[in-house]
Each structure stands twice: as structure tokens, then as C-alpha cells.
Design an enzyme around this catalytic site. Structure first.
Site, PDB file in Angstrom:
ATOM      1  N   GLY A   1       0.825  -1.210   0.000  1.00 35.27           N
ATOM      2  CA  GLY A   1       0.000   0.000   0.000  1.00 35.27           C
ATOM      3  C   GLY A   1       0.858   1.259   0.000  1.00 35.27           C
ATOM      4  O   GLY A   1       0.466   2.287   0.568  1.00 35.27           O
TER       5      GLY A   1
ATOM      6  N   TYR B   1     -16.539  -0.478   6.459  1.00 34.02           N
ATOM      7  CA  TYR B   1     -15.142  -0.231   6.807  1.00 34.02           C
ATOM      8  C   TYR B   1     -14.906  -0.463   8.306  1.00 34.02           C
ATOM      9  O   TYR B   1     -13.961  -1.154   8.708  1.00 34.02           O
ATOM     10  CB  TYR B   1     -14.812   1.207   6.409  1.00 34.02           C
ATOM     11  CG  TYR B   1     -13.459   1.718   6.779  1.00 34.02           C
ATOM     12  CD1 TYR B   1     -12.310   1.210   6.189  1.00 34.02           C
ATOM     13  CD2 TYR B   1     -13.321   2.762   7.704  1.00 34.02           C
ATOM     14  CE1 TYR B   1     -11.058   1.720   6.514  1.00 34.02           C
ATOM     15  CE2 TYR B   1     -12.079   3.282   8.015  1.00 34.02           C
ATOM     16  CZ  TYR B   1     -10.947   2.756   7.432  1.00 34.02           C
ATOM     17  OH  TYR B   1      -9.718   3.269   7.745  1.00 34.02           O
TER      18      TYR B   1
ATOM     19  N   ASP C   1       2.713  -1.843  -4.267  1.00 33.05           N
ATOM     20  CA  ASP C   1       1.313  -1.433  -4.411  1.00 33.05           C
ATOM     21  C   ASP C   1       0.809  -1.987  -5.730  1.00 33.05           C
ATOM     22  O   ASP C   1       1.608  -2.403  -6.576  1.00 33.05           O
ATOM     23  CB  ASP C   1       1.179   0.102  -4.398  1.00 33.05           C
ATOM     24  CG  ASP C   1      -0.196   0.562  -3.940  1.00 33.05           C
ATOM     25  OD1 ASP C   1      -1.176   0.283  -4.667  1.00 33.05           O
ATOM     26  OD2 ASP C   1      -0.313   1.183  -2.877  1.00 33.05           O
ATOM     27  N   ILE C   2      -0.513  -1.958  -5.902  1.00 36.52           N
ATOM     28  CA  ILE C   2      -1.084  -2.372  -7.186  1.00 36.52           C
ATOM     29  C   ILE C   2      -1.066  -1.191  -8.162  1.00 36.52           C
ATOM     30  O   ILE C   2      -1.088  -1.365  -9.365  1.00 36.52           O
ATOM     31  CB  ILE C   2      -2.507  -2.949  -6.966  1.00 36.52           C
ATOM     32  CG1 ILE C   2      -2.936  -3.828  -8.129  1.00 36.52           C
ATOM     33  CG2 ILE C   2      -3.514  -1.860  -6.660  1.00 36.52           C
ATOM     34  CD1 ILE C   2      -4.102  -4.730  -7.795  1.00 36.52           C
ATOM     35  N   ARG C   3      -1.032   0.046  -7.586  1.00 39.04           N
ATOM     36  CA  ARG C   3      -0.971   1.279  -8.398  1.00 39.04           C
ATOM     37  C   ARG C   3       0.426   1.855  -8.325  1.00 39.04           C
ATOM     38  O   ARG C   3       1.063   1.805  -7.254  1.00 39.04           O
ATOM     39  CB  ARG C   3      -1.906   2.353  -7.815  1.00 39.04           C
ATOM     40  CG  ARG C   3      -3.369   2.073  -7.953  1.00 39.04           C
ATOM     41  CD  ARG C   3      -4.170   3.182  -7.277  1.00 39.04           C
ATOM     42  NE  ARG C   3      -3.962   3.191  -5.825  1.00 39.04           N
ATOM     43  CZ  ARG C   3      -3.913   4.277  -5.074  1.00 39.04           C
ATOM     44  NH1 ARG C   3      -4.027   5.472  -5.602  1.00 39.04           N
ATOM     45  NH2 ARG C   3      -3.742   4.202  -3.764  1.00 39.04           N
TER      46      ARG C   3
ATOM     47  N   LYS D   1     -12.567  -3.213  10.177  1.00 38.58           N
ATOM     48  CA  LYS D   1     -11.458  -2.841  11.061  1.00 38.58           C
ATOM     49  C   LYS D   1     -11.612  -3.500  12.440  1.00 38.58           C
ATOM     50  O   LYS D   1     -10.635  -3.958  13.023  1.00 38.58           O
ATOM     51  CB  LYS D   1     -11.351  -1.318  11.199  1.00 38.58           C
ATOM     52  CG  LYS D   1     -10.809  -0.631   9.951  1.00 38.58           C
ATOM     53  CD  LYS D   1      -9.372  -1.042   9.654  1.00 38.58           C
ATOM     54  CE  LYS D   1      -8.770  -0.367   8.442  1.00 38.58           C
ATOM     55  NZ  LYS D   1      -7.464  -0.929   8.049  1.00 38.58           N
TER      56      LYS D   1
ATOM     57  N   GLY E   1      -0.622   4.730  -1.346  1.00 38.95           N
ATOM     58  CA  GLY E   1      -1.767   5.370  -0.697  1.00 38.95           C
ATOM     59  C   GLY E   1      -1.357   6.578   0.139  1.00 38.95           C
ATOM     60  O   GLY E   1      -0.188   6.981   0.156  1.00 38.95           O
ATOM     61  N   GLN E   2      -2.345   7.137   0.847  1.00 39.61           N
ATOM     62  CA  GLN E   2      -2.105   8.371   1.594  1.00 39.61           C
ATOM     63  C   GLN E   2      -1.064   8.164   2.707  1.00 39.61           C
ATOM     64  O   GLN E   2      -0.119   8.942   2.823  1.00 39.61           O
ATOM     65  CB  GLN E   2      -3.426   8.883   2.197  1.00 39.61           C
ATOM     66  CG  GLN E   2      -3.314  10.308   2.732  1.00 39.61           C
ATOM     67  CD  GLN E   2      -4.384  10.655   3.762  1.00 39.61           C
ATOM     68  OE1 GLN E   2      -5.128   9.802   4.230  1.00 39.61           O
ATOM     69  NE2 GLN E   2      -4.456  11.914   4.119  1.00 39.61           N
TER      70      GLN E   2
END
Ligand code: AKB
Length: 310
Positions: A3, A137, A29-31, A141, A6-7
Site C-alpha cells: 500500500g 469499513y 502497491d497495485i498502483r 477494522k 496510498g495516503q
């Protein structure tokens, strides 16, 4: 790190590389990540749901610690519950199993204030208050926290976690969360001098500037295992404010700024969450405190986003 685009990942990978050496931190990451992450050290394209690919990276790079950050956030999760559940839960199981099977040293997995729900005490929510999350979500979690504690107790996996409040940062834009208005407002204030907020003006939420979140995360990971007494996830507090208070701070940076309010489906999510958090358990166990208040955070955010947008 899973990840890394991400942010949280974008900031965390850069700080980890700075502290522990660029070659020692493998971003994935995938992106594709931002340029600084891509060019500043090793990067591997990885799907968080592909166990054998992750195992291969763990073996090839002799990985000892994993930061698993991939997740679908609250707003986006409501739009596709099944997909959010699959990504949020199955990717966690994969990492917990790899940690158990390959005897990894440490795992970090982020939880969220979203584990709390309408029945939770709203102000200064304690570490162990009533938890009845009513978002996909939040449910994922809370379930994740229970599994983390289970793997720690049954298989001795050294898993560490904090319940992040809304995180505010400028390196990458946030995506799909309920607290994201507190990031979007800066881009719109710089670009257009105005912002239409998707939460109502008095909706207070716990928030934190990213530098503090990164510092808390690395402090948690660097603390001796016997001092980490909470193996579900620690409350993490930061600062608490509502959109109107943030808009006042933005106006100090840009006197022409105007805010309007048009609450959407995220209003109900925000109303189900705490307004402020009691993180005295984390403070006691880690001896850690945040540095940024709302004014200091607003000043840095406005200045950096102005610079970024040219
Ligand atoms: C979200 O808004 O979904 C997240 C969070 C509070 O975990 N930023």
C-alpha cells in the site's frame, strides 16, 4: 510495505527510507506510486490479495517486517461492501498467515476510529469503550483487530496497530474516506478560494497531521515487544475540530476563502464516529505525544499545497 501508493504509505515509505536506508525498505502497491517513492528505492508491483506473489517478495528480499496499509476507506466501502470486505479482510489474513508461517519479526496494520459506532461515548472515547460500528469499513477494522489479537495470542505473531483518526497530508490526495474533507478543503482553497463541504459545519471528528501519525507509527514499531500491551489496536488522538473551525483557520491563510455545506451520505458515517479520542493508554505505553495543533497543521498544509499546485 504493502500500500505504498496510498495516503499513509507515500509518507511512511519516505520516512522509513530516511531513517533505515532506502535499500532496506521495499515499497509495493497495485498502483504506481508517486515519483519520489518510485525512484527513491526498491518498488514492486503487488496485489495485496495475491499470497504467492507476496511470499515471493518476502523470500526474494528477505523481508523481516511488513507494514500492511492496503484498504478501502469508509466512503468507498459503502459503495461496494463485498469488495471492501474482501480486500480489507482477506489481505489481512494473508499477511497474518505469512507472518506466522515465515516467522516474520513484526507486522504493522492500521485500524481506525471507525471501529467505534453510534453507541460509543462521543467525547474522549476511551480505549475500551462499547464498539458497534455500522459501516462496512468499521466492521472490517473491528474484525481485523480481533484477528490481530488472536494471531498474537495463539501464534505469537508480533502485530502492532493504531486506530488512526482522519489523516491530513499533502503528498498524495486522500481517497474515499469520510475525513477527506479536511484534505480537499486545502486544494479547493488554493485553486478556487472556495469549498463545498460534504459534512455539516458542526461535525467534529478526531484528526491528525500526517507527520504526527508517521512518528507515532514508527515509535510503536520501534518499541520493545514487552511494552506493547495492546495487541488489538491503540487509540490515537491528535486534534479534534469541525469543518467550521477548520475553515476559520484556512481563512487566516487565505482571507478570500469561502465555505458552503452540502452534507451527503458521509454525514451519517461521521455522526456514528467519536468526536474526540482518549489515547492515554498509548501515551502511557509509548511515551508519545503529537506536535501539531490545528493552526500549525493548517499553515503547513496551505503552504505546501500552494507550492505543489504552483
Ligand atoms: C476514513 O475517513 O475512512 C478514514 C478513517 C478515519 O479511517 N480516514
Amino acid at each position: 510495505m504493502i500500500g505504498a501508493s496510498g495516503q499513509i504509505g507515500s509518507d511512511l515509505v519516505l520516512e522509513l527510507r530516511k531513517r533505515f536506508g532506502a535499500d532496506n525498505i521495499i515499497a509495493s502497491d497495485i498502483r504506481e506510486p508517486m515519483k519520489e517513492v518510485l525512484e527513491g528505492g526498491p518498488y514492486v508491483e503487488l496485489n495485496a490479495l495475491n499470497k504467492s506473489d507476496i511470499e515471493k517478495v518476502v523470500d526474494d528480499y528477505k523481508i523481516t517486517e511488513v507494514y500492511h496499509l492496503a484498504a478501502i476507506l469508509s466512503g468507498n466501502a459503502e459503495k461496494n461492501p463485498a469488495k471492501a470486505w474482501e480486500i480489507n479482510m482477506n489481505s489481512l489474513f494473508i499477511i497474518l498467515d505469512i507472518a506466522k508461517e515465515k516467522n516474520l519479526d513484526k507486522i504493522f496494520w492500521p485500524s481506525s476510529i471507525a471501529v467505534f459506532g453510534p453507541g460509543t461515548k462521543k467525547q474522549n472515547t476511551p480505549q475500551n469503550d462499547f464498539m458497534d460500528p455500522n459501516t462496512v469499513y468499521g466492521i472490517s477494522k473491528l474484525a481485523g483487530e480481533r484477528w490481530c489479537e488472536y494471531y498474537h495470542q495463539k501464534y505469537d505473531v508480533d502485530i502492532r496497530s493504531v486506530r488512526y483518526p482522519g489523516l491530513i497530508s499533502y503528498k498524495t490526495e486522500a481517497g474515499g474516506g469520510t475525513t477527506d474533507y479536511a484534505v480537499e478543503i486545502f486544494y479547493e482553497a488554493v485553486k478556487n478560494n472556495k469549498y463545498e463541504c460534504f459534512l455539516s459545519e458542526e461535525t467534529a471528528l478526531p484528526m491528525m497531521y500526517m507527520d504526527d501519525a508517521i512518528d507515532a507509527t514508527i515509535t510503536l514499531m520501534e518499541t520493545d515487544a514487552d511494552k506493547i500491551k495492546v495487541r488489538s489496536s491503540y487509540n490515537l488522538a491528535g486534534i479534534s475540530f469541525n469543518p467550521m473551525q477548520l475553515a476559520e483557520e484556512v481563512k487566516k491563510q487565505n482571507p478570500d476563502f469561502e465555505i458552503t455545506y452540502n452534507p451527503d451520505f458521509r454525514q451519517a458515517i461521521a455522526e456514528s464516529w467519536p468526536q474526540s479520542i482518549d489515547d492515554s493508554v498509548l501515551v502511557e505505553h509509548l511515551a508519545w505525544k503529537p506536535k501539531y495543533n490545528i493552526s500549525a497543521m493548517t499553515e503547513v498544509m496551505y503552504r505546501e499545497i500552494k507550492k505543489k499546485l504552483g
